[in-house]
Design a protein around this motif. Structure first.
Motif, PDB file in Angstrom:
ATOM      1  N   PHE A  21      19.966  -9.039 -92.992  1.00 51.07           N
ATOM      2  CA  PHE A  21      21.517  -9.945 -91.890  1.00 51.07           C
ATOM      3  C   PHE A  21      21.305  -9.039 -90.119  1.00 51.07           C
ATOM      4  O   PHE A  21      21.406  -9.852 -89.581  1.00 51.07           O
ATOM      5  CB  PHE A  21      22.082  -9.640 -92.538  1.00 51.07           C
ATOM      6  CG  PHE A  21      23.330 -10.248 -92.164  1.00 51.07           C
ATOM      7  CD1 PHE A  21      24.393  -9.582 -91.383  1.00 51.07           C
ATOM      8  CD2 PHE A  21      22.959 -11.803 -91.883  1.00 51.07           C
ATOM      9  CE1 PHE A  21      25.260 -10.580 -90.700  1.00 51.07           C
ATOM     10  CE2 PHE A  21      25.295 -12.590 -91.508  1.00 51.07           C
ATOM     11  CZ  PHE A  21      25.716 -11.670 -90.851  1.00 51.07           C
ATOM     12  N   LEU A  22      21.094  -7.595 -90.585  1.00 51.82           N
ATOM     13  CA  LEU A  22      21.292  -7.125 -89.195  1.00 51.82           C
ATOM     14  C   LEU A  22      20.478  -8.037 -88.202  1.00 51.82           C
ATOM     15  O   LEU A  22      20.361  -7.606 -86.833  1.00 51.82           O
ATOM     16  CB  LEU A  22      21.121  -5.576 -89.421  1.00 51.82           C
ATOM     17  CG  LEU A  22      21.513  -4.434 -88.171  1.00 51.82           C
ATOM     18  CD1 LEU A  22      23.021  -5.172 -87.506  1.00 51.82           C
ATOM     19  CD2 LEU A  22      21.701  -3.340 -88.732  1.00 51.82           C
ATOM     20  N   LEU A  23      19.665  -7.497 -88.725  1.00 52.09           N
ATOM     21  CA  LEU A  23      18.205  -7.833 -87.676  1.00 52.09           C
ATOM     22  C   LEU A  23      17.830  -9.225 -87.797  1.00 52.09           C
ATOM     23  O   LEU A  23      17.559  -9.551 -85.939  1.00 52.09           O
ATOM     24  CB  LEU A  23      16.455  -7.699 -88.604  1.00 52.09           C
ATOM     25  CG  LEU A  23      16.302  -5.849 -88.964  1.00 52.09           C
ATOM     26  CD1 LEU A  23      14.949  -6.357 -89.790  1.00 52.09           C
ATOM     27  CD2 LEU A  23      15.701  -5.311 -87.426  1.00 52.09           C
ATOM     28  N   LEU A  24      18.414 -10.115 -88.493  1.00 52.62           N
ATOM     29  CA  LEU A  24      18.533 -11.428 -87.993  1.00 52.62           C
ATOM     30  C   LEU A  24      19.398 -11.759 -86.877  1.00 52.62           C
ATOM     31  O   LEU A  24      19.520 -12.545 -85.963  1.00 52.62           O
ATOM     32  CB  LEU A  24      18.778 -12.383 -89.059  1.00 52.62           C
ATOM     33  CG  LEU A  24      18.980 -13.657 -88.910  1.00 52.62           C
ATOM     34  CD1 LEU A  24      17.710 -14.484 -88.171  1.00 52.62           C
ATOM     35  CD2 LEU A  24      19.800 -14.439 -89.694  1.00 52.62           C
ATOM     36  N   LEU A  25      20.769 -10.781 -86.974  1.00 53.69           N
ATOM     37  CA  LEU A  25      22.064 -11.007 -85.876  1.00 53.69           C
ATOM     38  C   LEU A  25      21.044 -10.827 -85.028  1.00 53.69           C
ATOM     39  O   LEU A  25      21.810 -11.048 -83.553  1.00 53.69           O
ATOM     40  CB  LEU A  25      22.973 -10.053 -86.452  1.00 53.69           C
ATOM     41  CG  LEU A  25      23.648 -10.270 -85.613  1.00 53.69           C
ATOM     42  CD1 LEU A  25      25.046 -11.446 -85.668  1.00 53.69           C
ATOM     43  CD2 LEU A  25      24.938  -8.440 -85.866  1.00 53.69           C
ATOM     44  N   LEU A  26      20.633  -9.264 -84.488  1.00 53.85           N
ATOM     45  CA  LEU A  26      20.273  -8.617 -83.605  1.00 53.85           C
ATOM     46  C   LEU A  26      19.184  -9.491 -82.818  1.00 53.85           C
ATOM     47  O   LEU A  26      19.271 -10.330 -81.258  1.00 53.85           O
ATOM     48  CB  LEU A  26      19.225  -7.795 -82.895  1.00 53.85           C
ATOM     49  CG  LEU A  26      19.727  -6.467 -83.608  1.00 53.85           C
ATOM     50  CD1 LEU A  26      19.538  -5.621 -84.124  1.00 53.85           C
ATOM     51  CD2 LEU A  26      21.156  -6.155 -83.127  1.00 53.85           C
ATOM     52  N   SER A  48      13.633  -9.805 -76.656  1.00 50.72           N
ATOM     53  CA  SER A  48      13.767 -10.140 -78.204  1.00 50.72           C
ATOM     54  C   SER A  48      12.045  -9.611 -78.793  1.00 50.72           C
ATOM     55  O   SER A  48      11.773 -10.291 -79.695  1.00 50.72           O
ATOM     56  CB  SER A  48      14.096 -12.066 -78.105  1.00 50.72           C
ATOM     57  OG  SER A  48      13.135 -11.617 -76.823  1.00 50.72           O
ATOM     58  N   LEU A  49      10.603 -10.263 -77.880  1.00 51.27           N
ATOM     59  CA  LEU A  49       9.636  -9.764 -78.254  1.00 51.27           C
ATOM     60  C   LEU A  49       9.334  -8.448 -78.842  1.00 51.27           C
ATOM     61  O   LEU A  49       8.513  -8.151 -79.452  1.00 51.27           O
ATOM     62  CB  LEU A  49       9.039  -9.495 -76.636  1.00 51.27           C
ATOM     63  CG  LEU A  49       8.358 -10.938 -75.623  1.00 51.27           C
ATOM     64  CD1 LEU A  49       7.562 -10.743 -74.259  1.00 51.27           C
ATOM     65  CD2 LEU A  49       7.844 -11.907 -76.637  1.00 51.27           C
ATOM     66  N   THR A  50      10.573  -7.562 -78.191  1.00 51.97           N
ATOM     67  CA  THR A  50      10.629  -5.820 -79.317  1.00 51.97           C
ATOM     68  C   THR A  50      11.101  -5.953 -80.167  1.00 51.97           C
ATOM     69  O   THR A  50      10.457  -5.950 -80.915  1.00 51.97           O
ATOM     70  CB  THR A  50      10.831  -5.007 -78.005  1.00 51.97           C
ATOM     71  OG1 THR A  50      10.365  -4.902 -76.813  1.00 51.97           O
ATOM     72  CG2 THR A  50      11.084  -4.027 -79.647  1.00 51.97           C
ATOM     73  N   GLN A  53       8.113  -7.816 -82.423  1.00 51.21           N
ATOM     74  CA  GLN A  53       7.208  -7.140 -83.242  1.00 51.21           C
ATOM     75  C   GLN A  53       7.935  -5.986 -84.038  1.00 51.21           C
ATOM     76  O   GLN A  53       7.295  -5.848 -85.312  1.00 51.21           O
ATOM     77  CB  GLN A  53       7.205  -5.774 -82.060  1.00 51.21           C
ATOM     78  CG  GLN A  53       5.957  -4.789 -82.232  1.00 51.21           C
ATOM     79  CD  GLN A  53       5.105  -4.324 -81.050  1.00 51.21           C
ATOM     80  OE1 GLN A  53       6.228  -4.389 -79.873  1.00 51.21           O
ATOM     81  NE2 GLN A  53       4.491  -3.523 -80.784  1.00 51.21           N
ATOM     82  N   ARG A  54       9.514  -6.014 -84.264  1.00 52.01           N
ATOM     83  CA  ARG A  54       9.694  -5.277 -85.332  1.00 52.01           C
ATOM     84  C   ARG A  54       9.928  -5.600 -86.296  1.00 52.01           C
ATOM     85  O   ARG A  54       9.132  -5.005 -87.472  1.00 52.01           O
ATOM     86  CB  ARG A  54      11.337  -4.333 -84.513  1.00 52.01           C
ATOM     87  CG  ARG A  54      11.268  -3.697 -83.733  1.00 52.01           C
ATOM     88  CD  ARG A  54      10.779  -1.962 -83.952  1.00 52.01           C
ATOM     89  NE  ARG A  54      11.161  -1.414 -82.831  1.00 52.01           N
ATOM     90  CZ  ARG A  54      12.853  -0.890 -81.970  1.00 52.01           C
ATOM     91  NH1 ARG A  54      13.327  -1.165 -82.640  1.00 52.01           N
ATOM     92  NH2 ARG A  54      12.489   0.046 -80.536  1.00 52.01           N
ATOM     93  N   LEU A  55      10.661  -7.081 -86.613  1.00 53.20           N
ATOM     94  CA  LEU A  55      10.101  -8.061 -87.599  1.00 53.20           C
ATOM     95  C   LEU A  55       8.509  -8.130 -88.203  1.00 53.20           C
ATOM     96  O   LEU A  55       8.677  -8.149 -89.814  1.00 53.20           O
ATOM     97  CB  LEU A  55      10.303  -9.050 -87.312  1.00 53.20           C
ATOM     98  CG  LEU A  55      12.149  -9.385 -86.633  1.00 53.20           C
ATOM     99  CD1 LEU A  55      12.160 -10.593 -86.506  1.00 53.20           C
ATOM    100  CD2 LEU A  55      13.189  -9.005 -88.287  1.00 53.20           C
ATOM    101  N   GLN A  56       7.835  -8.438 -87.240  1.00 55.18           N
ATOM    102  CA  GLN A  56       6.327  -8.156 -87.683  1.00 55.18           C
ATOM    103  C   GLN A  56       6.275  -6.195 -88.463  1.00 55.18           C
ATOM    104  O   GLN A  56       5.645  -6.497 -89.555  1.00 55.18           O
ATOM    105  CB  GLN A  56       5.905  -8.476 -86.575  1.00 55.18           C
ATOM    106  CG  GLN A  56       3.675  -8.193 -87.210  1.00 55.18           C
ATOM    107  CD  GLN A  56       3.345  -8.849 -86.265  1.00 55.18           C
ATOM    108  OE1 GLN A  56       3.458  -9.567 -85.063  1.00 55.18           O
ATOM    109  NE2 GLN A  56       2.211  -9.195 -86.319  1.00 55.18           N
ATOM    110  N   GLY A  62       7.144  -2.922 -94.966  1.00 57.50           N
ATOM    111  CA  GLY A  62       7.606  -3.997 -96.313  1.00 57.50           C
ATOM    112  C   GLY A  62       8.798  -2.135 -96.226  1.00 57.50           C
ATOM    113  O   GLY A  62      10.032  -2.250 -97.663  1.00 57.50           O
ATOM    114  N   ASN A  63       9.629  -1.753 -95.195  1.00 55.02           N
ATOM    115  CA  ASN A  63      10.668  -1.114 -95.270  1.00 55.02           C
ATOM    116  C   ASN A  63      11.893  -2.022 -95.522  1.00 55.02           C
ATOM    117  O   ASN A  63      11.780  -3.394 -95.177  1.00 55.02           O
ATOM    118  CB  ASN A  63      10.847  -0.444 -93.995  1.00 55.02           C
ATOM    119  CG  ASN A  63       9.798   0.255 -93.177  1.00 55.02           C
ATOM    120  OD1 ASN A  63       9.202   1.167 -94.084  1.00 55.02           O
ATOM    121  ND2 ASN A  63       9.509   0.659 -92.162  1.00 55.02           N
TER     122      ASN A  63
END
Length: 482
Positions: A21-26, A48-50, A53-56, A62-63
């Protein structure tokens, strides 16, 4: 089919959901554009590109994973394992939302083709983008449809519609058409069918011709907008298809009766009767059509039309590229000025008219202005002439006969203009404009083309490639009671 197994600890579930959820909010915050009300000191900082990359990396490493997908296929003993995040999958797919509602481990069974692309598919759910090749389009569309990822499904369908002209070793348009029929995608069906009709000569000589289904073959044979060298070329290709596929007699006979034999010269018909094994095997089914074709070539069209219905598809030419039916016209630097050309065609396909020719004049104008856009002169200052911009004009093509003759009685002329473009290294038909004798031009000819740009998709080496086809159509003038 999915099989649900296992459970997950509540703490892990809460931690993983919170992280996702935190990643989605960012992601949402990075994509937003603030309204600064014209403040010149405002600036947008976009990372947003960075973040993508973090999401990928989150998927790869698998973190914080709170769910596991195990993908099995018949060609592998070991499943592919993906450590995923429930929230991200659920936001993209209602199927995954349902599967992961009460379970942490889900086993999925996929065919080898879709299993091979599952990693790309999951990556799309995380990053919103994916790269695919021609042979991957169908399995990716299957995954998107199965798991109800509608954005990806629409994207793949659009990719297929815009890559029909791409070159592949085995061909792909026929396979895409058959797939579109199975899934009920009417837009993709029509796009494939139109491409096959306008570029049929290229398809006839390719490996994919043998994979054409009976239903698709019959649909193509019904059409009068097929673009090919001649009806004899079509018969030869159909003969090869029948020899390879060996369909049941009723199917073969239905296919053979869709050939327009009057459009084939008598000398060629005699040769087919003597040499074609397929025609010899099914002669009884088409004997009446062959006899009628010979009658058509032996009598004058007017006399023939008294006793036979010539207002049917059998006597309507397709878009033949042979010289007797029209002419190619390559216009260099088409945006420069008006051009004209002349060419001759046969009066009609009947051998009775074999020696008769019609001369045609064609005029091309790159910047013709309709009357509604032309300047209007006025004595008043307020009514001064408004400047006319070059871009206000549109391309125009006018085709008129340069002669008249009593032989034209009972014949009208349908004009077809093919526009060739280079796509993926091949010259293919992009548009076909048709208009009848009552009109000398196509109303919407190249209406969306920007010929001022040398990089226009309508130009090949800064030239406009046209092929003008004249199709004589016979009409019954006198009805004779039988």
């Amino acid at each position: 089919m999915a099989r649900l197994t296992g459970t997950r600890p509540a703490a892990t579930r809460r931690w993983g959901s919170a992280a996702a959820f935190l990643l989605l909010l960012l992601t949402v915050q990075a994509a937003q554009k603030a309204d600064f009300s014209g403040d010149s000191t405002a600036a947008t900082i976009n990372h947003s590109l960075t973040l993508l990359q973090r999401l990928q990396e989150l998927l790869q490493n698998g973190n914080g994973s709170d769910s596991v997908l195990r993908v099995r296929s018949a060609t592998s003993d070991e499943p592919k394992v993906f450590h995923t995040h429930q929230l991200l999958l659920s936001l993209q797919s209602e199927v995954f939302e349902s599967l992961l509602r009460n379970q942490s481990v889900v086993t999925l069974y996929e065919p080898p083709e879709t299993a091979a692309l599952f990693e790309k598919f999951i990556r799309y759910l995380y990053c919103g983008g994916v790269s695919i090749l021609l042979h991957q389009a169908i399995p990716m569309h299957q995954l998107a449809s199965k798991y109800r990822v509608w954005g990806l499904q629409r994207g793949v369908a659009e990719y297929m519609r815009t890559h029909l002209a791409s070159e592949s070793s085995q061909g792909h348009v026929v396979g895409w058409y058959h797939y579109a029929v199975r899934v009920g995608d009417a837009a993709l069906q029509e796009s494939c069918l139109q491409f096959l009709a306008w570029n049929l000569s290229a398809v006839l000589g390719s490996a994919e011709w043998g994979s054409v289904s009976v239903e698709l073959l019959l649909l193509l044979l019904e059409r009068s907008d097929l673009v090919l060298h001649s009806e004899l070329e079509l018969y030869t290709a159909v003969e090869g298809w029948l020899s390879r596929r060996q369909p049941e007699a009723p199917v073969a006979e239905r296919v053979l009766r869709a050939i327009r034999y009057p459009m084939i010269a008598p000398s060629q018909l005699f040769r087919l009767q003597a040499q074609s094994a397929v025609l010899a095997r099914h002669r009884a089914a088409v004997q009446d059509l062959l006899f009628q074709a010979f009658q058509f070539h032996a009598a004058s069209p007017l006399h023939f039309a008294k006793y036979f219905d010539v207002n049917c598809s059998m006597f309507l030419p397709r878009n033949y590229l042979a010289p007797s039916w029209g002419s190619q016209w390559v216009i260099t630097n088409p945006a420069r000025d008006d051009r004209s050309t002349s060419f001759q065609t046969q009066l009609g396909p009947s051998s009775h008219d074999a020696g008769k020719r019609v001369t045609w004049n064609a005029l091309f104008s790159p910047r013709w202005l309709p009357v509604s856009l032309r300047p209007v002169y006025s004595d008043s200052v307020a009514g001064a002439v408004q400047p006319v911009r070059v871009e206000d004009g549109r391309p125009r093509l006018v085709i008129t006969p340069a002669m008249s003759s009593p032989d034209f009685a009972g014949v009208s002329f349908q004009k077809t203009v093919l526009v060739g473009v280079r796509q993926q290294g091949r010259v293919l038909v992009k548009h076909a404009y048709s208009f009848h004798q009552s009109s000398d031009e196509a109303a919407d000819f190249l209406v969306h083309a920007d010929l001022q740009k040398r990089t226009s998709e309508y130009l090949i080496d800064n030239s406009l490639h046209l092929h003008i086809i004249i199709k004589p159509v016979y009409h019954s003038l006198i009805k004779v009671k039988k």
